[in-house]
Design a protein around this motif. Structure first.
Motif, PDB file in Angstrom:
ATOM      1  N   UNK A 141      -3.309 -14.388 -11.043  1.00 51.67           N
ATOM      2  CA  UNK A 141      -2.105 -13.823 -10.718  1.00 51.67           C
ATOM      3  C   UNK A 141      -2.188 -12.452 -11.424  1.00 51.67           C
ATOM      4  N   UNK A 142      -2.915 -12.293 -12.592  1.00 54.26           N
ATOM      5  CA  UNK A 142      -2.941 -11.152 -13.432  1.00 54.26           C
ATOM      6  C   UNK A 142      -4.454 -11.225 -14.024  1.00 54.26           C
ATOM      7  N   UNK A 143      -4.521 -10.203 -14.619  1.00 52.66           N
ATOM      8  CA  UNK A 143      -5.898  -9.716 -15.409  1.00 52.66           C
ATOM      9  C   UNK A 143      -5.991 -10.612 -16.481  1.00 52.66           C
ATOM     10  N   UNK A 144      -5.008 -10.712 -17.133  1.00 53.17           N
ATOM     11  CA  UNK A 144      -5.260 -11.715 -18.243  1.00 53.17           C
ATOM     12  C   UNK A 144      -5.239 -13.270 -17.994  1.00 53.17           C
ATOM     13  N   UNK A 145      -5.163 -13.840 -16.740  1.00 49.76           N
ATOM     14  CA  UNK A 145      -5.458 -15.049 -16.080  1.00 49.76           C
ATOM     15  C   UNK A 145      -6.874 -15.387 -16.002  1.00 49.76           C
ATOM     16  N   UNK A 146      -7.828 -14.234 -16.056  1.00 44.06           N
ATOM     17  CA  UNK A 146      -9.251 -14.385 -15.674  1.00 44.06           C
ATOM     18  C   UNK A 146     -10.009 -14.865 -16.941  1.00 44.06           C
ATOM     19  N   UNK A 147     -10.687 -15.620 -16.778  1.00 44.00           N
ATOM     20  CA  UNK A 147     -11.734 -16.182 -18.018  1.00 44.00           C
ATOM     21  C   UNK A 147     -13.164 -16.086 -17.481  1.00 44.00           C
ATOM     22  N   UNK A 148     -13.982 -15.206 -18.188  1.00 36.02           N
ATOM     23  CA  UNK A 148     -15.219 -14.991 -17.809  1.00 36.02           C
ATOM     24  C   UNK A 148     -16.292 -16.352 -17.711  1.00 36.02           C
ATOM     25  N   UNK A 149     -16.987 -16.520 -16.702  1.00 36.86           N
ATOM     26  CA  UNK A 149     -17.880 -17.465 -16.510  1.00 36.86           C
ATOM     27  C   UNK A 149     -19.156 -17.128 -17.650  1.00 36.86           C
ATOM     28  N   UNK A 150     -20.072 -18.186 -17.951  1.00 43.06           N
ATOM     29  CA  UNK A 150     -20.842 -18.239 -18.595  1.00 43.06           C
ATOM     30  C   UNK A 150     -22.211 -17.890 -17.935  1.00 43.06           C
ATOM     31  N   UNK A 151     -21.867 -17.291 -16.803  1.00 38.67           N
ATOM     32  CA  UNK A 151     -23.063 -16.583 -15.879  1.00 38.67           C
ATOM     33  C   UNK A 151     -22.640 -15.669 -15.208  1.00 38.67           C
ATOM     34  N   UNK A 152     -23.466 -14.682 -14.569  1.00 31.12           N
ATOM     35  CA  UNK A 152     -23.264 -13.773 -13.676  1.00 31.12           C
ATOM     36  C   UNK A 152     -23.308 -14.074 -12.221  1.00 31.12           C
ATOM     37  N   UNK A 153     -22.076 -13.797 -11.567  1.00 34.36           N
ATOM     38  CA  UNK A 153     -22.225 -14.059 -10.195  1.00 34.36           C
ATOM     39  C   UNK A 153     -22.615 -12.802  -9.448  1.00 34.36           C
TER      40      UNK A 153
END
Length: 1021
Positions: free
Chosen positions: A951-963
């Protein structure tokens, strides 16, 4: 009746409205025009004592008395909204009133802010009339000085002044108390699309003015019928008639005196004709300095400065003219807004806004939906910006009652309606930037708007009257519409009706809803504006995202929106709809708008010889203010450039010219060649430095050479188990899951490059402009729930390759329609993978959705490969209906920067017409993808479900790979959050497709991505 519910009482003891001006003791100080040098001035901003109570009746006894104990009161900043300072409740809604609709009554629980402060006056106020000015208070308020009730006012975004001369102590501290009511009968007229914010949110000022000075004056600076000579009309009213006389001086921009006139005693108006005046327009904001000096006998009483711009506004059939030209508005709607301070904005912030608008070719502002701070109009005069000044009036919540015109068509509310417009016109009447008075917004139509029009015309016949709610154009001068569709599946679109039938000028007072990733279709609208003289442009909704700056427990900044404060009902993220993000970062859409409305349109005539055509999109300015800088690139390498001073090209004219470049070099095999043209200011202006680019163009040069033919070779070993297939070459291994049919990994020189191979997808995370079709996408077609069923997995080995073929059925939950897909991998001995995906629509085709988010594949790449290089449209994201600002070329970026960090996470970062792209780590190891026919691609650290769920940018957690997304087609953006959905020609549909590309693991220390792009492997596809 409670006074804050008495709509028949517009004010108590408020002074009559007048022009906003300052008065000075000398001409020298008047020319400096700063408050410090006026007769007497005291700014009362700062820390005040504050108490919030649940209703006015709960106010402490004698809170207005000077000796009231403020020890228990808090400190609060003025100007400021109390909600953003921790008091009361934050609430956002676009439409609804936050209480039962029963005008003029408001809730018993009516949050009420009590403000107190003390002030001293100095000797400069001696012998002066003392005026207390409130520049903006939401929603209604009472004022006390030293325990005396001074008055009452409402109309939140209008100035209110009170004469406090007889109540002020000269030798001791003065006590000022203000009681502000969150809700009043005026709230029924203040239901704009914005946060409900209360309090003293604009400046509070104490003015000391001469008793014998001017109370008001009016300037009309018009042009004669030949648009040659200036017609200056002045009228004056005094605070006291004591035989004063006036001296008028008018100087041009260079300081040359063009008029000096004594106006005899008792004369209250004046007319003069000024020969050969410079015209004011948004493109050429020529201002004259007017000084009005008031004398009593030989004594100089005051000097008032006023900037004057000569221009003419008139209707001419189905167009309106400015200085004889049917101009085009290239505008935005603008609220007063700050992500930390709510509706509190400084002059400096407003100036930043206008400078940025000018740098992005914007020429007009609609002050949605109330008069802005007085600073805005001064700055629009100076920098050059057309203004539609809008009355503080919106009754949107009545729309859902079945009686939209409940109070708009009730004559008993006439005073409330007319007063707001009169106060706006009186304050702002002397600003040349204002072309139209707008009666308000989204309040239906009725007798009160008819009366407002009559009064506006009587007060100011030199300007036009605008009101979008006058659908039949009974009173307004302009036919104004919102979010008007260009095409519609079941009925004739309104834009077509306007073009064919309207007898009045037309503008789109709102269009291009800039919510999140979008809007699309801006070029389609602009092409129509240019094609039809009666279509005189429009105003994008809107300028600024209204996010509230917030921080997580770990200190990460993000922005909250409606519903994040427990506010119910709320229109949620509908307030995140600007071309400027809350941190003032221009969104990609602002760059697109800049391109679409740029002042020079460039057409290639013959790129071999350098012949081009320039068409001026200015209405007044000559193009000779620009230098043309051209540059030729071989892929990413600049190989030639030059600068040409543009000749005299009058507004709206076109010329052909030849660029003096040379294409007689030997082209490099497989390279691409691009011409970039940049139109840059020859000299520094008020809004941009010398060399600043306002227009540009980009062309691929007609230089085609075959690439270096490469025949991959090398031995391959194949190992198969029950569930896997492994293909190994000299320095690589490629593995497949034979059950799922998936390429599992590509390992090169011991490093995993691909962590999951291409997988077909039709889904992209919803963008804000999908908001009206999300339920259809998710709950009817379940497009976010994809399934791939493997029909067969086959492979065969040839001399120098291994071919893998996977047959699949791809669809979504509970769907009877599907794609029959064939994945083909040709694995060469060199390690190159030639990939092809064919999709054939199958099943119950008639049950498929009309529109698909995308057709493509998604992959996972090693997270260390975070450097991105590509040849495609850039440098910012672009889509089928928003690609004008996307120029072909070679770009260098990062995975981080390829992602657009919208306040509400959503799909972003697409690049169209990509021929190749590479992901490279800091040691040079990389993955290369190429297809000369072009594809779409995007890349980030997030899966579509991550973007969908956050819902917000702070909710995003980076994956340990590039999509990595490589697409045959990506759906357009549209503006369907409010307006036109995706046009048919830009849609991705349930269609047959074929997507091919080359995948190559490489080391940039052996061969670079650009060199790889020169290789020709097409014979192997």
């Amino acid at each position: 009746m409670k006074i804050w519910e008495n709509y028949q009482v517009d004010h108590i003891n408020r002074l009559e409205p007048h022009a906003h001006f300052s008065t000075f003791p000398t001409k020298e100080k008047a020319l400096i025009n700063e408050n410090k040098y006026t007769h007497a001035f005291k700014n009362l901003n700062g820390l005040w004592k504050f108490l919030l109570v649940d209703a006015p009746e709960y106010s402490p006894s004698k809170f207005y008395e000077p000796d009231f104990d403020t020890g228990e009161m808090a400190d609060i900043k003025v100007p400021g909204n109390w909600q953003v300072q921790g008091y009361g409740k934050m609430h956002y809604s676009d439409l609804w009133y936050n209480f039962p609709i029963n005008p003029p009554y408001v809730p018993t629980e009516n949050p009420t802010g009590i403000y107190k402060r003390q002030f001293m006056i100095d000797d400069s106020f001696e012998g002066k009339k003392m005026i207390l000015r409130f520049c903006g208070v939401d929603s209604a308020f009472h004022v006390w000085i030293n325990g005396h009730e001074i008055g009452y006012s409402k109309g939140a975004r209008n100035e209110a002044e009170f004469d406090i001369t007889e109540f002020v102590h000269k030798e001791s501290a003065n006590d000022l108390t203000v009681r502000v009511y969150q809700w009043s009968d005026g709230t029924y007229l203040e239901d704009q699309d914005m946060w409900w914010l209360s309090g003293i949110f604009r400046d509070v000022e104490l003015l000391g003015v001469p008793f014998e000075g001017l109370n008001d004056f009016k300037v009309i600076a018009d042009l004669d019928d030949e648009y040659k000579n200036g017609l200056l009309d002045l009228s004056f009213t005094f605070r006291q008639e004591k035989g004063q006389h006036i001296e008028v001086e008018l100087r041009d921009r260079s300081g040359k005196m063009v008029l000096s006139q004594q106006i005899t005693d008792g004369q209250t108006s004046f007319h003069a004709e000024i020969p050969n005046v410079a015209h004011w327009t948004a493109e050429t904001p020529e201002l004259y300095q007017l000084l009005i000096s008031v004398y009593e006998g030989e004594k100089l009483i005051e000097v008032i400065p006023q900037k004057v711009g000569f221009r003419n506004i008139r209707l001419a059939g189905d167009v309106f003219l400015v200085n004889g030209i049917a101009i085009k508005f290239k505008g935005v709607n603008r609220h007063d807004y700050n992500p930390r301070n709510g509706r509190v904005v400084s002059k400096e912030e407003i100036e930043q806004d206008i400078i940025l608008m000018k740098q992005f070719n914007i020429n007009a502002i609609r002050t949605s939906h109330y008069p802005a701070s007085s600073y805005l109009y001064e700055l629009c005069d100076e920098y050059g910006m057309y203004v539609i000044d809008e009355t503080d009036l919106e009754c949107h919540g009545f729309e859902l009652t079945g009686k939209y015109d409940w109070i708009s068509n009730d004559p008993k509310w006439e005073t409330a309606y007319v007063s707001r417009m009169v106060r706006m016109i009186e304050r702002d009447k002397n600003h040349p930037s204002i072309l139209m008075w707008s009666l308000g917004n989204e309040s239906a139509f009725g007798t009160n708007f008819v009366k407002m029009t009559e009064v506006a015309k009587e007060m100011d016949p030199t300007r036009l009257v605008h009101y979008e709610g006058d659908f039949e154009v009974e009173a307004a001068d302009i036919y104004s519409t919102m979010y008007t569709w260009l095409e519609h599946p079941t009925k004739k679109p309104l834009m077509k009706t306007v073009i064919e039938e309207s007898k009045k000028p037309h503008i789109l007072c709102e269009y291009g809803h800039a919510m999140g990733n979008g809007p699309g279709n801006l070029k389609d609208y602009q092409d129509l504006f240019y094609a039809h003289e009666k279509l005189q442009g429009g105003f994008i909704w809107e300028w600024f995202d209204h996010g509230i700056e917030s921080y997580t427990e770990t200190g990460e900044k993000y922005y909250r929106y409606g519903g994040d404060f427990g506010d119910d009902p709320s229109n949620k993220d509908f307030c995140i709809d600007g071309m400027l993000m809350p941190d003032r970062t221009p969104s990609p859409s602002l760059y697109e708008y800049k391109k679409v409305i740029e002042p020079i349109q460039t057409t290639a005539i013959d790129l071999k010889t350098g012949e081009i055509e320039l068409l001026s999109r200015f209405d007044f300015q000559n193009l000779q203010i620009f230098d043309l800088y051209y540059s030729i690139f071989e892929d990413e390498t600049l190989i030639e450039d030059g600068t040409i001073a543009l000749p005299s090209i009058p507004a709206r004219e076109k010329i052909k010219m030849t660029l003096p470049y040379h294409l007689d070099f030997i082209p490099k095999p497989g390279a691409s060649y691009f011409l970039h043209i940049s139109y840059q200011l020859k000299a520094t202006t008020t809004y941009a430095p010398k060399g600043y680019e306002l227009a540009s163009a980009n062309f691929e040069l007609p230089i085609k050479t075959a690439g270096i033919e490469v025949i991959p070779s090398g031995s391959l070993q194949v190992e198969q188990s029950e569930t896997s297939l492994s293909v190994t070459g000299a320095n690589f291994t490629i593995a497949f899951d034979t059950v799922r049919g998936t390429l599992l990994e590509l390992i090169r020189n011991g490093q995993k490059i691909i962590e999951r191979g291409p997988k077909f997808t039709m889904w992209r995370a919803p963008i804000s402009n999908d908001m009206e079709i999300i339920d259809e996408m998710k709950k009817e077609h379940f497009l976010h729930l994809e399934h791939e069923i493997v029909s067969s997995f086959e492979w065969k080995k040839t001399d120098h390759s291994v071919q893998v073929s996977v047959q699949t059925i791809n669809s979504t939950t509970n769907s009877a329609w599907h794609y029959k897909c064939t994945y083909t991998y040709t694995i060469c001995g060199s390690g190159d993978i030639l990939f092809n995906l064919e999709g054939i629509p199958s099943g119950k085709i008639d049950t498929a959705p009309d529109m698909l988010p995308r057709l493509g594949v998604t992959m996972h790449v090693n997270k260390e490969m975070n450097q991105v290089k590509y040849l495609g449209r850039g440098p910012r994201e672009n889509y089928a209906d928003s690609k004008e600002a996307g120029y072909l070329g070679v770009y260098n970026s990062t995975v981080e920067d390829m992602f657009t960090n919208y306040v509400v996470p959503q799909a972003s970062g697409n690049r169209m017409d990509t021929r190749w792209a590479a992901w490279i780590d800091d040691r040079g190891q990389g993955l290369f993808a190429a297809n000369n026919d072009g594809f779409n691609f995007s890349t980030s650290y997030y899966e579509e479900c991550d973007l969908d769920n956050a819902k917000h940018t702070c909710d995003l957690a980076k994956r340990d790979y590039v999509v990595v997304n490589l697409d045959y087609k990506q759906n357009a953006l549209g503006s369907y959050s409010c307006g036109q959905w995706q046009l048919e020609k830009y849609r991705t549909t349930f269609e047959k497709f074929n997507l091919s590309f080359r995948l190559t693991g490489f080391n940039a220390k052996e061969v670079g991505a650009v060199a790889l792009s020169h290789e020709d492997l097409t014979s192997l596809f």
